[in-house]
Design an enzyme around this catalytic site. Structure first.
Site, PDB file in Angstrom:
ATOM      1  N   CYS A  25     -15.957   2.670   7.731  1.00 15.15           N
ATOM      2  CA  CYS A  25     -15.248   3.529   7.000  1.00 15.15           C
ATOM      3  C   CYS A  25     -15.933   4.060   5.844  1.00 15.15           C
ATOM      4  O   CYS A  25     -16.148   3.016   4.792  1.00 15.15           O
ATOM      5  CB  CYS A  25     -13.802   3.285   6.944  1.00 15.15           C
ATOM      6  SG  CYS A  25     -12.961   2.362   7.906  1.00 15.15           S
ATOM      7  N   ARG A  33     -13.763  -2.303   0.499  1.00 19.03           N
ATOM      8  CA  ARG A  33     -14.564  -3.480   0.299  1.00 19.03           C
ATOM      9  C   ARG A  33     -16.164  -3.290   0.676  1.00 19.03           C
ATOM     10  O   ARG A  33     -16.460  -3.910   1.503  1.00 19.03           O
ATOM     11  CB  ARG A  33     -14.018  -4.646   1.459  1.00 19.03           C
ATOM     12  CG  ARG A  33     -12.887  -5.396   0.746  1.00 19.03           C
ATOM     13  CD  ARG A  33     -12.636  -6.741   1.181  1.00 19.03           C
ATOM     14  NE  ARG A  33     -11.401  -7.145   0.794  1.00 19.03           N
ATOM     15  CZ  ARG A  33     -10.315  -7.249   1.571  1.00 19.03           C
ATOM     16  NH1 ARG A  33     -10.483  -6.892   2.954  1.00 19.03           N
ATOM     17  NH2 ARG A  33      -8.938  -7.454   1.162  1.00 19.03           N
ATOM     18  N   ASP A  86      -3.231   0.266  -6.230  1.00 20.66           N
ATOM     19  CA  ASP A  86      -3.797  -1.200  -6.403  1.00 20.66           C
ATOM     20  C   ASP A  86      -4.422  -1.104  -7.597  1.00 20.66           C
ATOM     21  O   ASP A  86      -5.565  -0.777  -7.606  1.00 20.66           O
ATOM     22  CB  ASP A  86      -4.402  -1.560  -5.029  1.00 20.66           C
ATOM     23  CG  ASP A  86      -4.433  -2.910  -4.728  1.00 20.66           C
ATOM     24  OD1 ASP A  86      -3.795  -3.855  -5.385  1.00 20.66           O
ATOM     25  OD2 ASP A  86      -4.754  -3.228  -3.625  1.00 20.66           O
ATOM     26  N   CYS A 136     -14.154   2.872   2.321  1.00 16.41           N
ATOM     27  CA  CYS A 136     -13.812   1.448   2.620  1.00 16.41           C
ATOM     28  C   CYS A 136     -13.675   0.605   1.062  1.00 16.41           C
ATOM     29  O   CYS A 136     -14.650   0.846   0.293  1.00 16.41           O
ATOM     30  CB  CYS A 136     -14.782   0.528   3.258  1.00 16.41           C
ATOM     31  SG  CYS A 136     -14.384  -1.026   3.191  1.00 16.41           S
ATOM     32  N   ASP A 157      -8.876   3.474  -4.270  1.00 14.20           N
ATOM     33  CA  ASP A 157      -9.480   2.292  -5.361  1.00 14.20           C
ATOM     34  C   ASP A 157     -10.560   3.050  -6.241  1.00 14.20           C
ATOM     35  O   ASP A 157     -11.301   3.726  -5.631  1.00 14.20           O
ATOM     36  CB  ASP A 157      -9.706   1.206  -4.761  1.00 14.20           C
ATOM     37  CG  ASP A 157      -8.597   0.238  -4.175  1.00 14.20           C
ATOM     38  OD1 ASP A 157      -7.460   0.631  -4.680  1.00 14.20           O
ATOM     39  OD2 ASP A 157      -8.623  -0.481  -3.118  1.00 14.20           O
ATOM     40  N   CYS A 175     -17.180  -4.658  10.900  1.00 15.20           N
ATOM     41  CA  CYS A 175     -16.236  -3.793  11.600  1.00 15.20           C
ATOM     42  C   CYS A 175     -16.831  -3.011  12.679  1.00 15.20           C
ATOM     43  O   CYS A 175     -18.075  -2.926  12.966  1.00 15.20           O
ATOM     44  CB  CYS A 175     -15.795  -2.852  10.416  1.00 15.20           C
ATOM     45  SG  CYS A 175     -15.440  -3.644   9.071  1.00 15.20           S
ATOM     46  N   ARG A 226      -4.140 -14.301  -4.744  1.00 12.58           N
ATOM     47  CA  ARG A 226      -3.746 -13.570  -6.274  1.00 12.58           C
ATOM     48  C   ARG A 226      -2.233 -13.901  -6.492  1.00 12.58           C
ATOM     49  O   ARG A 226      -1.672 -14.161  -7.528  1.00 12.58           O
ATOM     50  CB  ARG A 226      -4.004 -12.141  -6.032  1.00 12.58           C
ATOM     51  CG  ARG A 226      -3.423 -11.296  -7.053  1.00 12.58           C
ATOM     52  CD  ARG A 226      -3.913  -9.735  -7.006  1.00 12.58           C
ATOM     53  NE  ARG A 226      -5.486 -10.038  -7.255  1.00 12.58           N
ATOM     54  CZ  ARG A 226      -6.180  -9.019  -6.668  1.00 12.58           C
ATOM     55  NH1 ARG A 226      -5.875  -8.180  -5.774  1.00 12.58           N
ATOM     56  NH2 ARG A 226      -7.642  -9.400  -6.946  1.00 12.58           N
ATOM     57  N   TYR A 227      -1.145 -13.410  -5.393  1.00 21.89           N
ATOM     58  CA  TYR A 227       0.241 -13.374  -5.582  1.00 21.89           C
ATOM     59  C   TYR A 227       0.493 -14.939  -5.161  1.00 21.89           C
ATOM     60  O   TYR A 227       0.051 -15.590  -4.655  1.00 21.89           O
ATOM     61  CB  TYR A 227       0.663 -12.618  -4.441  1.00 21.89           C
ATOM     62  CG  TYR A 227       0.350 -11.027  -4.806  1.00 21.89           C
ATOM     63  CD1 TYR A 227       0.765 -10.306  -5.682  1.00 21.89           C
ATOM     64  CD2 TYR A 227      -0.493 -10.490  -3.911  1.00 21.89           C
ATOM     65  CE1 TYR A 227       0.534  -8.695  -5.890  1.00 21.89           C
ATOM     66  CE2 TYR A 227      -0.955  -9.012  -3.995  1.00 21.89           C
ATOM     67  CZ  TYR A 227      -0.303  -8.436  -5.040  1.00 21.89           C
ATOM     68  OH  TYR A 227      -0.798  -7.070  -5.025  1.00 21.89           O
ATOM     69  N   LYS A 244      -0.441  -4.456  -6.557  1.00 20.46           N
ATOM     70  CA  LYS A 244       0.099  -3.157  -6.121  1.00 20.46           C
ATOM     71  C   LYS A 244       1.323  -2.448  -6.972  1.00 20.46           C
ATOM     72  O   LYS A 244       2.227  -3.310  -7.140  1.00 20.46           O
ATOM     73  CB  LYS A 244       0.652  -2.996  -4.683  1.00 20.46           C
ATOM     74  CG  LYS A 244      -0.552  -3.406  -3.669  1.00 20.46           C
ATOM     75  CD  LYS A 244      -0.028  -3.594  -2.241  1.00 20.46           C
ATOM     76  CE  LYS A 244      -1.111  -4.227  -1.427  1.00 20.46           C
ATOM     77  NZ  LYS A 244      -1.213  -5.782  -1.828  1.00 20.46           N
ATOM     78  N   ARG A 260       1.112 -15.488  -1.189  1.00 21.64           N
ATOM     79  CA  ARG A 260       0.294 -14.901  -0.390  1.00 21.64           C
ATOM     80  C   ARG A 260      -1.060 -15.354  -0.564  1.00 21.64           C
ATOM     81  O   ARG A 260      -1.460 -15.475  -1.731  1.00 21.64           O
ATOM     82  CB  ARG A 260       0.749 -13.446  -0.259  1.00 21.64           C
ATOM     83  CG  ARG A 260       1.552 -12.811   0.373  1.00 21.64           C
ATOM     84  CD  ARG A 260       2.048 -11.447  -0.042  1.00 21.64           C
ATOM     85  NE  ARG A 260       2.868 -11.623  -1.136  1.00 21.64           N
ATOM     86  CZ  ARG A 260       3.136 -10.665  -2.248  1.00 21.64           C
ATOM     87  NH1 ARG A 260       2.649  -9.482  -1.926  1.00 21.64           N
ATOM     88  NH2 ARG A 260       3.902 -10.976  -3.253  1.00 21.64           N
TER      89      ARG A 260
HETATM   90  S1  SF4 Z   1     -11.631  -0.044   6.011  1.00 17.88           S
HETATM   91 FE1  SF4 Z   1     -13.367  -1.398   5.585  1.00 17.88          FE
HETATM   92  S2  SF4 Z   1     -12.844  -3.353   6.372  1.00 17.88           S
HETATM   93 FE2  SF4 Z   1     -11.584  -1.734   7.176  1.00 17.88          FE
HETATM   94  S3  SF4 Z   1     -12.268  -1.140   9.103  1.00 17.88           S
HETATM   95 FE3  SF4 Z   1     -12.860   0.265   7.610  1.00 17.88          FE
HETATM   96  S4  SF4 Z   1     -14.996  -0.339   6.775  1.00 17.88           S
HETATM   97 FE4  SF4 Z   1     -13.810  -2.242   8.063  1.00 17.88          FE
END
Ligand code: SF4
Length: 447
Positions: free
Chosen positions: A154, A159, A355, A157, A318, A150, A137-138, A362, A141
């Site tokens: 989370c 993603r 973001d 998350c 997000d 993972c 994107r940038y 950002k 980077r």
């Molecule tokens: S934020 Fe998303 S990608 Fe990062 S550790 Fe937690 S579940 Fe996994």
């Protein structure tokens, strides 16, 4: 922290659980519900932690019996998988939504309530992937999704569309395609290895990724984005650190969101990485009911600095599907930043960012410190509310401002016009302290 062992393994679970607990808080449920066998060598083995993750409703209820009467979470878990390491589960103090750790790892039905403006990929990463899994994107980077696995998923998350929906890791072929793209784009100097969580890869597999990236001469910096020091600190072994050392400069950004996550184990993990020469930054997400109080973020930032982790970003949540219940108004982040300035050193203050949707990148969002401007003066506000006129360079001043001034009650306009240099708030603690000192006489010039 005094209980940490620098040379031995991670401190035993039995020692470790007392430290992060405030006096008026209940202890983690590990104290009362975890069988004693967990206080053994297995506990400190990261692979054991991965093998014994909570992955089903049944395991969740076994671990937290009070959840047996809770709503059926299967529809949520069918969409967004569940995984919690025994270590992270042991940090839960109350098995309900008043507990910040519980909120961040235990599925909730609210994850299924999506307003129409949310999307599964609000940052439009999929639109900026010249090679599958490589986001460019940038200009300078690129971000590599090295795994979709993972240790703990989370609930907030960003993603959620990929994390854990299939637990896969980057193939040799994909890695070759990535390296080929990086060679064709020498303007990319910085590659962020992300996921999923790249530190869930075996040390050997992660080394293959890092060694491949290091084959590209224009890649100067490799960053790793990981929540492992928070949810699986046992993974930060001496072997891993020795491997990372070979590929410097390596930077790590981790993801602590709440002071309860800073335990003897996570502190030890960060110490090991810092001692291996890896600079550590932290990216927190502002989460409703978890850390959206200024005092919590203040305590988090203080503790991070004390374990050699620099607070880097505080993200606005997000616009991603499944996390609406965590979103705060943008104004809450600005309030928190206002609170931190003046209470913490600049070293401990993260940048609050949005973001932006549509791949906008950002955008830092700050309280307003520039109150007014004229050709001669810029009027600034400090954290106490003091207004100060900052004069522009003399040789660039176009013409003096000439207007009447009410000297009895100077206003912002008077500062901008150059009639006054500052306006002091009457009740600022610092200024009252200064006046009290003046009453006992000036300080000597030498100490
Ligand atoms: S934020 Fe998303 S990608 Fe990062 S550790 Fe937690 S579940 Fe996994």
């Amino acid at each position: 922290m005094s209980s940490l062992s620098r040379s031995g393994g991670v401190s035993s679970r039995c020692e470790a659980i007392s430290s992060p607990i405030a006096d008026d808080e209940p202890p983690p449920l590990c104290d009362v519900a975890t069988p004693r066998r967990l206080c053994s060598d297995s506990w400190n083995d990261w692979r054991w932690q991965i093998r014994h993750r909570i992955r089903t409703v049944q395991q969740l209820v076994t671990r937290f019996p009070s959840l047996q009467h809770a709503s059926d979470l299967s529809p949520v878990m069918g969409k967004y998988p569940l995984a919690i390491t025994p270590y992270y589960a042991s940090l839960i103090r109350r098995a309900d939504k008043t507990d910040p750790i519980f909120q961040m790892c235990v599925p909730q039905l609210a994850e299924l309530n999506d307003p129409p403006f949310l999307s599964s990929d609000p940052l439009e990463e999929c639109h900026d992937m010249p090679v599958p899994g490589l986001v460019h994107r940038y200009p300078d980077r690129a971000l590599l999704i090295a795994t979709t696995t993972c240790s703990t998923y989370c609930r907030h998350c960003t993603r959620k569309r990929v994390a854990g929906t299939r637990e896969t890791t980057i193939s040799k072929r994909r890695l070759e395609q990535t390296v080929a793209y990086l060679r064709e784009h020498p303007e990319i100097h910085d590659v962020i290895v992300s996921g999923g969580d790249p530190l869930t890869l075996s040390t050997e597999h992660l080394e293959e990724v890092l060694a491949s990236l290091r084959q590209v001469p224009s890649v100067q910096i490799i960053r790793i984005g990981t929540r492992v020091p928070v949810v699986l600190p046992q993974r930060i072994t001496e072997d891993l650190c020795a491997m990372l050392r070979k590929y410097h400069p390596i930077w790590i950004n981790t993801h602590f969101n709440h002071p309860y996550e800073i335990t003897p184990e996570s502190s030890e993990a960060c110490t090991r990485l810092a001692d291996a020469g890896v600079p550590l930054g932290n990216q927190s997400v502002l989460l409703r009911g978890v850390n959206d109080q200024p005092q919590i973020i203040e305590q988090l930032c203080r503790k991070l600095v004390s374990i050699r982790v620099r607070p880097y970003y505080l993200y606005q949540c997000d616009l991603v599907r499944g996390v609406e219940h965590f979103r705060t108004p943008l104004s809450r982040g600005i309030e928190i930043m206002e609170y931190l300035r003046g209470r913490l050193s600049g070293l401990a203050i993260p940048t609050f960012v949005v973001d932006a949707p549509h791949g906008g990148g950002k955008i830092p969002v700050l309280p307003t410190y520039v109150v007014s401007q004229s050709p001669t003066q810029t009027v600034l506000r400090n954290y106490e509310g003091m207004l100060i006129a900052y004069p522009e360079p003399q040789d660039r001043i176009a013409e003096p401002v000439d207007a009447p001034s009410d000297v009895s009650a100077p206003s912002v306009w008077d500062l901008a016009a150059g009639h006054h240099s500052h306006i002091k708030p009457a009740q600022a603690t610092r200024l009252m302290r200064r006046e009290a000192h003046c009453s006992v006489g000036p300080l000597p010039e030498t100490f």
